[in-house]
Scaffold this active site. Structure first.
Site, PDB file in Angstrom:
ATOM      1  N   SER A 130     -15.117  61.948  54.676  1.00  0.00           N
ATOM      2  CA  SER A 130     -13.972  61.032  54.703  1.00  0.00           C
ATOM      3  C   SER A 130     -14.114  59.758  53.876  1.00  0.00           C
ATOM      4  CB  SER A 130     -13.631  60.652  56.152  1.00  0.00           C
ATOM      5  OG  SER A 130     -14.689  59.937  56.739  1.00  0.00           O
TER       6      SER A 130
ATOM      7  N   LYS B  85     -10.963  54.482  63.153  1.00  0.00           N
ATOM      8  CA  LYS B  85     -11.287  53.859  61.866  1.00  0.00           C
ATOM      9  C   LYS B  85     -10.432  52.621  61.605  1.00  0.00           C
ATOM     10  CE  LYS B  85     -13.141  58.109  59.971  1.00  0.00           C
ATOM     11  NZ  LYS B  85     -13.003  59.254  59.060  1.00  0.00           N
TER      12      LYS B  85
END
Length: 362
Positions: free
Chosen positions: A251, A296
């Site tokens: 990611s 996140k």
């Protein structure tokens, strides 16, 4: 007045006194064991929680140099906590910023060691793709050598179970070679279910082959039942080196790409800003979806990031059950609103979208 005699150990009073003392010892020991169980003993679950934001300058060099411009590019991580009673209770009380997942959902049934290895390969692939895309975007010469695909998992119903293992590199099917895992999967899917198939691979540096059959996958398509990721190598005069031990997954691809591009092109796209983001980087330069978006966003907000890049791709009908909060961008927006964050949530579909945004904003 006469003094009462002390209770004898074997007298009724002595026994009662002993039992009372034993009761408190027993309750204290039980409470201690319960405490140890709640805080230490893991259940077959994990908790995904915000894991922090990390300055890419601390883990990467381009031609032996780091970015000297003010500001920073940051990738964000999700912390995986063992599913103790305490951690599960904490997640239950904080459903917006944490998520409970089963061990099988997280690891796909792989052992902890294999799961860490899988994430290392994802990270390696992500870094190589980021280097290649950044070099192309900066107009530099680069070649992406495709060496095959890493085997990350073999399904229980695959006829290659016990033949192929994690870390083997699949180099071909039926003698055919491919330029990406996508092409390999497409070819495997075109084969007739039940038909014989042979795969060519390398294991511990040795070339080998194995035979099996095409099966029906969980998604209803045909295939050989193997989870894969590209095994690549970048060749260029520009050298990019990473030091990301202990961090895995794909990611950070987008943020790696932006940081490398900025240094190669000698552009100050940072302009003193703290920039965070998430998203894989694909062979065509597109930004792919990721998991743990809410966690996140929390990590980036806590770190003081001013900008947060996030994938904005449509969700297919088949995948809607995996995205109950909308696509990555929609989920990020909702989380930022709950946090009352001042951080700008920026949707992107390609790395070029992010570059264009940084160029036109201050």
């Amino acid at each position: 007045m006469t003094k009462s005699e002390p209770s004898q150990p074997n007298s009724p009073k002595g026994i009662i006194s002993f039992l009372k003392r034993f009761k408190w010892w027993f309750l204290g020991g039980f409470a201690l064991l319960a405490l140890v169980f709640c805080f230490i003993v893991p259940l077959p679950y994990y908790v995904e929680a915000p894991g922090g934001a990390y300055d890419i300058n601390q883990v990467m060099t381009v031609n032996n140099k780091t970015n000297k411009d003010k500001g920073s590019y940051n990738f964000v991580a999700v912390e995986i906590r063992p599913g103790t009673v305490f951690n599960l209770a904490y997640s239950w009380l904080n459903p917006d910023s944490t998520q409970i997942v089963s061990k099988k959902e997280l690891t796909g049934g792989a052992s902890n060691r294999d799961y860490e290895l899988i994430n290392q390969y994802y990270m390696e692939t992500s870094q190589n793709m980021a280097i290649y895309q950044a070099l192309n975007l900066a107009g530099k010469k680069a070649k992406l050598d495709y060496k095959g695909v890493y085997v990350l998992n073999v399904a229980d119903n695959s006829t290659f179970k016990g033949k192929l293992n994690i870390a083997d590199t699949l180099t071909g099917i039926n003698g055919k070679s491919f330029k990406s895992s996508k092409d390999l999967v497409k070819y495997a899917g075109s084969l007739k279910r039940g038909s014989a198939v042979s795969v060519q691979y390398t294991s511990k540096g040795k070339k080998q082959s194995a035979k099996g059959k095409v099966i029906k996958l969980k998604n209803g398509k045909n295939g050989i039942g193997i989870t894969l990721t590209d095994h690549t190598e970048v060749n260029s005069a520009d050298k990019v080196k990473f030091s990301t031990q202990g961090v895995g997954g794909p990611s950070a691809g987008l943020m790696f790409t932006l940081s490398i591009y900025d240094q190669l092109n000698n552009e100050d796209l940072l302009k003193g800003r703290m920039i965070a983001g998430t998203g894989t980087i694909e062979p065509d330069g597109s930004v792919g979806d990721i998991g743990g978006v809410s966690q996140k966003v929390v990590s980036a907000d806590k770190s003081g990031a001013q900008i947060f890049f996030v994938p904005d791709n449509p969700v297919s009908k088949a995948n809607k059950k995996y995205y109950p909060k909308g696509n990555n961008y929609q989920e990020a927006k909702k989380m930022a609103k709950k946090l009352d964050s001042k951080m700008k949530i920026v949707p992107v579909k390609t790395a070029q979208d992010a570059i264009d945004y940084l160029k036109k904003t201050k």
